[in-house]
Scaffold this active site. Structure first.
Site, PDB file in Angstrom:
ATOM      1  N   ARG A 108     -19.374  52.497  67.828  1.00 18.38           N
ATOM      2  CA  ARG A 108     -20.082  51.604  68.591  1.00 18.38           C
ATOM      3  C   ARG A 108     -19.986  51.703  70.093  1.00 18.38           C
ATOM      4  O   ARG A 108     -18.732  52.564  70.364  1.00 18.38           O
ATOM      5  CB  ARG A 108     -19.585  50.037  68.297  1.00 18.38           C
ATOM      6  CG  ARG A 108     -18.146  49.712  68.354  1.00 18.38           C
ATOM      7  CD  ARG A 108     -17.952  48.300  68.062  1.00 18.38           C
ATOM      8  NE  ARG A 108     -16.647  48.250  68.222  1.00 18.38           N
ATOM      9  CZ  ARG A 108     -15.528  47.349  67.601  1.00 18.38           C
ATOM     10  NH1 ARG A 108     -16.059  46.940  66.734  1.00 18.38           N
ATOM     11  NH2 ARG A 108     -14.284  47.343  67.878  1.00 18.38           N
TER      12      ARG A 108
ATOM     13  N   GLY B  64     -66.896  38.820  10.082  1.00 20.08           N
ATOM     14  CA  GLY B  64     -66.082  37.811   9.420  1.00 20.08           C
ATOM     15  C   GLY B  64     -64.751  38.056   8.925  1.00 20.08           C
ATOM     16  O   GLY B  64     -64.255  39.466   8.754  1.00 20.08           O
TER      17      GLY B  64
ATOM     18  N   ALA C 186     -15.990  46.711  62.739  1.00 19.65           N
ATOM     19  CA  ALA C 186     -17.217  45.686  62.813  1.00 19.65           C
ATOM     20  C   ALA C 186     -18.426  46.446  63.967  1.00 19.65           C
ATOM     21  O   ALA C 186     -17.677  46.749  64.902  1.00 19.65           O
ATOM     22  CB  ALA C 186     -16.622  44.451  63.071  1.00 19.65           C
TER      23      ALA C 186
ATOM     24  N   SER D 246     -17.626  43.811  59.280  1.00 22.08           N
ATOM     25  CA  SER D 246     -19.154  43.093  59.271  1.00 22.08           C
ATOM     26  C   SER D 246     -20.118  43.982  60.075  1.00 22.08           C
ATOM     27  O   SER D 246     -19.644  44.461  61.286  1.00 22.08           O
ATOM     28  CB  SER D 246     -19.054  41.820  59.708  1.00 22.08           C
ATOM     29  OG  SER D 246     -18.220  41.013  58.977  1.00 22.08           O
TER      30      SER D 246
ATOM     31  N   ASP E 258     -52.814  35.293  15.138  1.00 22.47           N
ATOM     32  CA  ASP E 258     -52.804  34.305  16.356  1.00 22.47           C
ATOM     33  C   ASP E 258     -51.784  33.090  16.040  1.00 22.47           C
ATOM     34  O   ASP E 258     -52.258  31.830  16.580  1.00 22.47           O
ATOM     35  CB  ASP E 258     -53.980  33.602  17.021  1.00 22.47           C
ATOM     36  CG  ASP E 258     -54.692  32.892  15.846  1.00 22.47           C
ATOM     37  OD1 ASP E 258     -54.372  32.920  14.832  1.00 22.47           O
ATOM     38  OD2 ASP E 258     -56.005  32.356  16.187  1.00 22.47           O
TER      39      ASP E 258
ATOM     40  N   ALA F   2     -19.751  41.422  55.584  1.00 22.46           N
ATOM     41  CA  ALA F   2     -21.140  40.587  55.976  1.00 22.46           C
ATOM     42  C   ALA F   2     -22.108  41.473  56.753  1.00 22.46           C
ATOM     43  O   ALA F   2     -21.504  42.065  57.836  1.00 22.46           O
ATOM     44  CB  ALA F   2     -20.997  39.256  56.407  1.00 22.46           C
TER      45      ALA F   2
ATOM     46  N   HIS G 294     -21.622  38.892  51.512  1.00 20.30           N
ATOM     47  CA  HIS G 294     -22.304  38.405  52.157  1.00 20.30           C
ATOM     48  C   HIS G 294     -23.570  39.235  52.845  1.00 20.30           C
ATOM     49  O   HIS G 294     -23.030  40.326  53.127  1.00 20.30           O
ATOM     50  CB  HIS G 294     -21.940  37.457  53.451  1.00 20.30           C
ATOM     51  CG  HIS G 294     -20.650  36.928  53.135  1.00 20.30           C
ATOM     52  ND1 HIS G 294     -20.594  35.516  52.451  1.00 20.30           N
ATOM     53  CD2 HIS G 294     -19.459  37.100  53.328  1.00 20.30           C
ATOM     54  CE1 HIS G 294     -19.427  35.219  52.231  1.00 20.30           C
ATOM     55  NE2 HIS G 294     -18.376  36.270  52.875  1.00 20.30           N
TER      56      HIS G 294
END
EC number: 2.7.7.23
Length: 487
Positions: free
Chosen positions: A446, A87, A429, A411, A112, A386, A369
């Protein structure tokens, strides 16, 4: 913050399980505004100068203690454990040892009740000066479930009767106990020692103190708004309490100079700070220890967690920022994601579908981006095209990428860390780079382009000829040079 001029301690009752929550988690650990329920009454008691504040814990005691200690660091908190749920009077008595030799006023409140205001607590404390005990009451159209306030012929509160022990006439009363009391410590401990359990629930009721105080020297009732004093017992009430807190916060912020375009679609944790002239569009979510500088604009659907934004930052819609720092006048989004450790410099741009993690962008640097920048340092004025990816993880360890001031990354480039692109360097790129690039150099990583003129026409002609040959009927045996009868 209004401090009590006399000694004041507080007891927050936070021991219950909260069965109506239908949860494995203790009720007072459920959160509104990014804080556990028990945080709110505890914090309000601290705001009016209560020292110490004793939280009586029981169900999941260690978790409740940890939650309060973590969200109220350095506060004069003490904890008492109610090992058996016998109680509310028994719960308060459990705090006696934690208060030690303390003499003075004791404020008792439920764990509460997240909507209690500090001003209300101060009124209840002040009212006790002219009586043995003060308590908060409220009037409800439907008082079902609450203890009723029974007054004597003079109109003074004489006792509180719980719903299960009330007569029909008493149940018809609409003034109810709000569960907020203040009494002198000496009276409190003496009275609690006399509380019995001869009632319908066989519990030790804290409300029995009201009748004892009425006989000892009088009780003062302090009326409070029902919205403020009502407890949270289930998930619906939890959600309603959260909306009330948000409406209060939105009103407070707008009065301080913040524009909130739609307060009904504003979501902000306790402790978030927002500077004047900031503009918050609908459905923004501000969490944790977020700090928003003056003049910032937060676009619709943005979610910020423990973020720090300097003045004048623009956050476009649906940007997610977590544990990141953003300097003045930077522009973020839409649909960008700043992960922990990101540090975005002044006037830098982090655009749509760009993700950063432990990345630092210098002043004016841009990644507008479709880019991932992890464990990267981007110099002032650099431009990241991007589709650029910093490959920071080799499967075992993270490695850094450094891009110098004024560098230009074309990019669809892949930078395999560890790698450094010097100041002013260009990366063509579509490059995949595994070696560092000196300042001012051009790097191409590349395959060399080969152009074959007329190839398409030749390819189509070959395909047509092949198709025609496959479609032609096979010759019959009679048409074969060997198919006739020998003469």
């Amino acid at each position: 913050m209004s401090h009590s001029p006399t000694p004041l301690a507080a007891i927050v009752l936070a021991a219950g399980k909260g069965t109506r929550m239908k949860s494995q988690k203790a009720k007072v650990l459920h959160e509104v505004g990014g804080r556990p329920l028990a945080w709110f009454p505890t914090r309000r008691a601290l705001e009016i100068g209560a020292n110490p504040v004793v939280a009586v814990v029981g169900h999941q005691a260690e978790a409740v203690e940890a939650a309060l200690a973590a969200t109220l660091p350095g506060a004069p908190l003490r904890f008492a454990v109610q090992r058996e749920q016998l109680g509310t009077a028994h719960a308060v008595l459990s705090a006696r040892e934690a208060l030690g030799r303390y003499q003075g006023a004791v404020l008792i409140l439920s764990g509460d009740t997240p909507l209690l205001r500090a001003e209300t607590l101060s009124r209840v404390v002040a009212a006790r000066a002219g009586a043995t005990l003060s308590l908060a009451t409220m009037r409800l159209a439907d008082p079902h479930g609450y203890g009723r306030i029974v007054r004597d012929p003079a109109g003074t509160p004489a006792r509180v009767v719980e719903e299960k022990d009330a007569t029909d006439a008493e149940r018809a009363l609409d003034e109810v106990n709000a569960g907020l009391y203040c009494a002198d410590a000496a009276f409190l401990w003496e009275a609690l020692s006399k509380v019995g359990s001869a009632n319908a629930q066989r519990e030790f009721y804290l409300t029995d103190l009201v009748a004892m105080a009425a006989r000892a020297g009088g009780v003062v009732a302090v009326p409070v708004p029902p919205e403020e004093a009502s407890g949270v017992n289930d998930r619906e009430e939890l959600a309603r309490a959260g909306r009330v807190l948000l409406r209060r916060r939105a009103s407070e912020l707008m009065r301080s100079g913040v524009t909130i375009e739609d307060p009904e679609r504003f979501d902000c944790d306790e402790g978030v700070e927002i500077g004047a002239d900031a503009v918050i569009e609908p459905n923004v979510r501000l969490k944790g220890r977020t700090r928003i500088g003056a003049g910032c604009r937060l676009g619709a659907g943005a979610i910020l967690t423990d973020a720090v934004l300097a003045d004048g930052v623009t956050v476009k819609p649906y940007t997610v920022i977590e544990e990141a720092t953003v300097a003045a006048r930077a522009i973020l989004g839409p649909f960008s994601r700043l992960r922990p450790g990101s540090d975005i410099g002044e006037e830098a741009h982090v655009g749509n579908f760009v993700e950063t993690k432990k990345a630092r962008l210098g002043k004016g640097a841009k990644a507008n981006h479709l880019t991932y920048l992890g464990d990267a340092t981007i110099g002032a004025g650099a431009n990241v095209g991007a589709g650029t990816i910093t490959c920071n993880y080799d499967g075992e360890k993270k490695h850094p990428t450094t891009i110098g001031e004024g560098a230009f990354i074309g990019s669809d480039s892949i930078l395999v860390a560890p790698i450094e692109i010097g100041a002013g360097a260009y990366v063509a790129a579509g490059s995949t780079l595994t070696e560092s690039v000196p300042p001012g150099a051009l790097a191409l990583g590349r395959a060399k382009q080969v152009t074959k003129e007329g190839w398409v026409a030749r390819r189509k002609a070959e395909a047509q000829n092949k198709g025609a040959a496959e479609a032609a009927p096979a010759p019959s045996p009679a048409d074969s040079p060997r198919g006739g009868r020998a003469s």
